[in-house]
Write an enzyme that holds these catalytic residues in place. Structure first.
Site, mmCIF file in Angstrom:
data_model
loop_
_atom_site.group_PDB
_atom_site.id
_atom_site.type_symbol
_atom_site.label_atom_id
_atom_site.label_comp_id
_atom_site.label_asym_id
_atom_site.label_seq_id
_atom_site.Cartn_x
_atom_site.Cartn_y
_atom_site.Cartn_z
ATOM 1 N N LYS A 186 -25.706 10.880 -11.795
ATOM 2 C CA LYS A 186 -26.036 10.805 -10.365
ATOM 3 C C LYS A 186 -25.590 9.488 -9.738
ATOM 4 O O LYS A 186 -26.412 8.689 -9.242
ATOM 5 C CB LYS A 186 -27.546 11.011 -10.157
ATOM 6 C CG LYS A 186 -28.154 12.185 -10.920
ATOM 7 C CD LYS A 186 -28.164 13.495 -10.144
ATOM 8 C CE LYS A 186 -28.231 14.714 -11.026
ATOM 9 N NZ LYS A 186 -29.428 14.967 -11.771
ATOM 10 N N ASP B 122 -23.728 25.358 -10.481
ATOM 11 C CA ASP B 122 -25.093 25.027 -10.894
ATOM 12 C C ASP B 122 -26.015 25.721 -9.897
ATOM 13 O O ASP B 122 -25.924 25.482 -8.695
ATOM 14 C CB ASP B 122 -25.260 23.500 -10.829
ATOM 15 C CG ASP B 122 -26.692 23.046 -11.063
ATOM 16 O OD1 ASP B 122 -27.631 23.787 -10.718
ATOM 17 O OD2 ASP B 122 -26.873 21.936 -11.576
ATOM 18 N N ASP C 177 -28.972 26.417 -16.249
ATOM 19 C CA ASP C 177 -28.832 26.861 -14.856
ATOM 20 C C ASP C 177 -27.384 26.911 -14.390
ATOM 21 O O ASP C 177 -27.097 26.775 -13.209
ATOM 22 C CB ASP C 177 -29.653 25.957 -13.923
ATOM 23 C CG ASP C 177 -29.249 24.488 -14.045
ATOM 24 O OD1 ASP C 177 -28.437 24.163 -14.934
ATOM 25 O OD2 ASP C 177 -29.733 23.682 -13.240
HETATM 26 N N1 GDD Z 1 -36.383 21.844 -22.614
HETATM 27 C C1 GDD Z 1 -36.198 21.042 -21.574
HETATM 28 N N2 GDD Z 1 -36.975 19.925 -21.451
HETATM 29 N N3 GDD Z 1 -35.245 21.358 -20.665
HETATM 30 C C2 GDD Z 1 -35.076 20.524 -19.623
HETATM 31 C C3 GDD Z 1 -35.849 19.368 -19.435
HETATM 32 C C4 GDD Z 1 -36.852 19.058 -20.413
HETATM 33 O O1 GDD Z 1 -37.584 18.082 -20.325
HETATM 34 N N4 GDD Z 1 -35.423 18.754 -18.288
HETATM 35 C C5 GDD Z 1 -34.429 19.519 -17.794
HETATM 36 N N5 GDD Z 1 -34.215 20.587 -18.590
HETATM 37 C C6 GDD Z 1 -33.201 21.626 -18.426
HETATM 38 C C7 GDD Z 1 -33.234 22.324 -17.081
HETATM 39 O O2 GDD Z 1 -34.014 23.516 -17.174
HETATM 40 C C8 GDD Z 1 -31.772 22.667 -16.851
HETATM 41 O O3 GDD Z 1 -31.413 23.883 -17.463
HETATM 42 C C9 GDD Z 1 -31.017 21.558 -17.580
HETATM 43 O O4 GDD Z 1 -31.959 20.979 -18.495
HETATM 44 C C10 GDD Z 1 -30.471 20.475 -16.644
HETATM 45 O O5 GDD Z 1 -31.522 19.985 -15.835
HETATM 46 P P1 GDD Z 1 -31.381 19.948 -14.241
HETATM 47 O O6 GDD Z 1 -32.672 19.448 -13.715
HETATM 48 O O7 GDD Z 1 -30.851 21.214 -13.730
HETATM 49 O O8 GDD Z 1 -30.329 18.763 -14.099
HETATM 50 P P2 GDD Z 1 -29.253 18.525 -12.948
HETATM 51 O O9 GDD Z 1 -28.689 19.812 -12.468
HETATM 52 O O10 GDD Z 1 -29.854 17.628 -11.920
HETATM 53 O O11 GDD Z 1 -28.130 17.695 -13.737
HETATM 54 C C11 GDD Z 1 -27.619 18.143 -14.959
HETATM 55 O O12 GDD Z 1 -26.682 19.179 -14.778
HETATM 56 C C12 GDD Z 1 -25.478 18.782 -14.083
HETATM 57 C C13 GDD Z 1 -24.584 20.013 -14.020
HETATM 58 O O13 GDD Z 1 -25.193 21.039 -13.366
HETATM 59 C C14 GDD Z 1 -26.978 16.957 -15.711
HETATM 60 O O14 GDD Z 1 -26.669 17.402 -17.019
HETATM 61 C C15 GDD Z 1 -25.708 16.476 -14.993
HETATM 62 O O15 GDD Z 1 -25.068 15.480 -15.766
HETATM 63 C C16 GDD Z 1 -24.763 17.641 -14.795
HETATM 64 O O16 GDD Z 1 -23.610 17.222 -14.058
HETATM 65 MG MG MG Z 2 -29.124 21.791 -12.709
#
Ligand code: GDD
Ligand code: MG
Length: 363
Positions: free
Chosen positions: A160, A220, A109
């Site tokens: 987080k 993001d 994303d």
């Molecule tokens: N295959 C799979 N399985 N993908 C997953 C799963 C899972 O169980 N859980 C999450 N994802 C994918 C989501 O689709 C997304 O593309 C990515 O992993 C990150 O998940 P998000 O839910 O978007 O996390 P976030 O935005 O709260 O946090 C993450 O991204 C930040 C930067 O945008 C973390 O990686 C943070 O450390 C980071 O700063």
């Molecule tokens: Mg995200």
């Protein structure tokens, strides 16, 4: 390192983008008319990374239908569909059999201008088990905070952090380049978070992870405000991508410029009444129609959206097939799901979320 592969994490449910993600998985959400994941694939292709694994789970069908085996993009795409979410590291472990050597991991994303070839060179120079792309932000609390020294060595990863407690402003930007041995550190058969478990464990066990800090464009797309911000940035040229400033898109030639306040992007088949006002910062998908004296600004309309005469749409996202009745007003920050009908004269409060899993509701 020419045989570098990539794993794209696209299994999240996109809860923060509901109701859009009830019908469209997050990676297929359009950015200026093109599924957002295509932008990531373009960057991979540019960098010569052609062997890609999609770790999917939520609504995978739309992703597989669109990308197929990847041949039309000149790439090879393998799919791993998780029946229950395995977490961001569990998803990698799940596809370990496909991975032969160093590999990129992408959060699915992120929209960024990061240069992957430069990151590969840096990773080789540093010689750690992993390199993480970092970006500096004002408030790290919604992200993973990554503590690193002048040489780029990472000493802590705090996912987080509660507001006001983060020890630095560098955050995990969601692109990693990892050596294959990182997969050995992930336990099989259960959900594992790379942010909360794997990275902290690697650091604790003395493995070297390096920070690759850049000042690239980065966003993001997980939340509606960011989705709208990304469109503004694309239209203004701040995100170096696809469109030129002005009135652009396949439908531009047919539009009466009197109705346009640039920048505006219109896809094929868009019809705008000459007395309407569209823009600034409006993106209209295929076949959208805007009636007399209607106003649409700061908003993204997916395909086949109809705005009735005299209606006002501000700073909002309207999914495909939405109908806004004559004289209705959509307050700023609203997100309207697929096929929702807004009645004539309705006043929708700012920041509303309308539309459920069974979209097509009336309001
Ligand atoms: N295959 C799979 N399985 N993908 C997953 C799963 C899972 O169980 N859980 C999450 N994802 C994918 C989501 O689709 C997304 O593309 C990515 O992993 C990150 O998940 P998000 O839910 O978007 O996390 P976030 O935005 O709260 O946090 C993450 O991204 C930040 C930067 O945008 C973390 O990686 C943070 O450390 C980071 O700063
Ligand atoms: Mg995200």
């Amino acid at each position: 390192m020419d045989a570098v592969q990539a794993i794209v994490l696209v299994g999240g449910e996109g809860t923060r983008l509901r109701p859009l993600t009830y019908r469209t998985p997050k990676p297929m959400v359009p950015i200026v008319g093109v599924p957002f994941l295509v932008r990531t694939m373009e960057r991979l292709h540019e960098a010569g990374i052609l062997d890609v694994v999609f770790a999917a789970g939520y609504m995978p069908q739309q992703i597989t239908d669109y990308f197929g085996d990847g041949s039309q993009f000149g790439m090879r795409i393998t799919y791993a569909i998780e029946e229950t979410p395995l977490g961001t590291a569990g998803a990698l472990k799940n596809v370990a059999e496909h991975i032969r050597g160093p590999f990129f991991v992408f959060n699915g994303d992120i929209l960024t201008s990061l240069d992957l070839r430069a990151m590969m060179r840096y990773h080789e120079e540093k010689g750690g088990v992993g390199t993480l792309h970092l970006i500096e932000v004002e408030d790290p609390s919604p992200f993973g905070c990554v503590v690193n020294d002048a040489e780029g060595a990472i000493s802590a990863f705090i996912e987080k952090p509660p507001a006001g407690t983060a020890p630095c402003n560098d955050i995990n930007a969601g692109t990693y380049l990892l050596e294959r041995e990182v997969l050995d550190a992930i336990p099989p058969g259960r959900p594992v978070s790379i942010e909360r478990e794997t990275f902290p464990q690697l650091i604790a066990s003395g493995k070297r992870l390096y920070a690759y800090r850049t000042r690239d464009y980065w966003i993001d797309l997980g939340r509606p405000e960011q989705y709208l911000a990304a469109h503004r940035d694309v239209l203004s040229g701040a995100m170096p991508l696809i469109v030129e400033p002005g009135l652009t898109g396949d439908g531009a030639a047919a539009i009466d410029r009197n109705a346009i306040v640039e920048p505006v992007h219109v896809d094929a088949g868009v019809v705008i009444d000459p007395t309407a006002t569209v823009g600034p910062n409006a993106v209209l998908g295929r076949g959208c129609r805007v009636g007399a004296k209607a106003i649409v600004r700061g908003s993204v309309l997916w395909d086949d959206v109809e705005i009735g005469s005299g209606a006002l749409v501000e700073e909002s996202i309207l999914a495909s097939g939405v109908r806004v009745g004559a004289g209705a007003k959509i307050g700023a920050g609203s997100v309207i799901g697929h096929g929702v009908r807004i009645k004539n004269g309705a006043q929708i409060e700012p920041s509303s979320r309308i539309g459920g899993q069974t979209a097509g509701a009336s309001e």
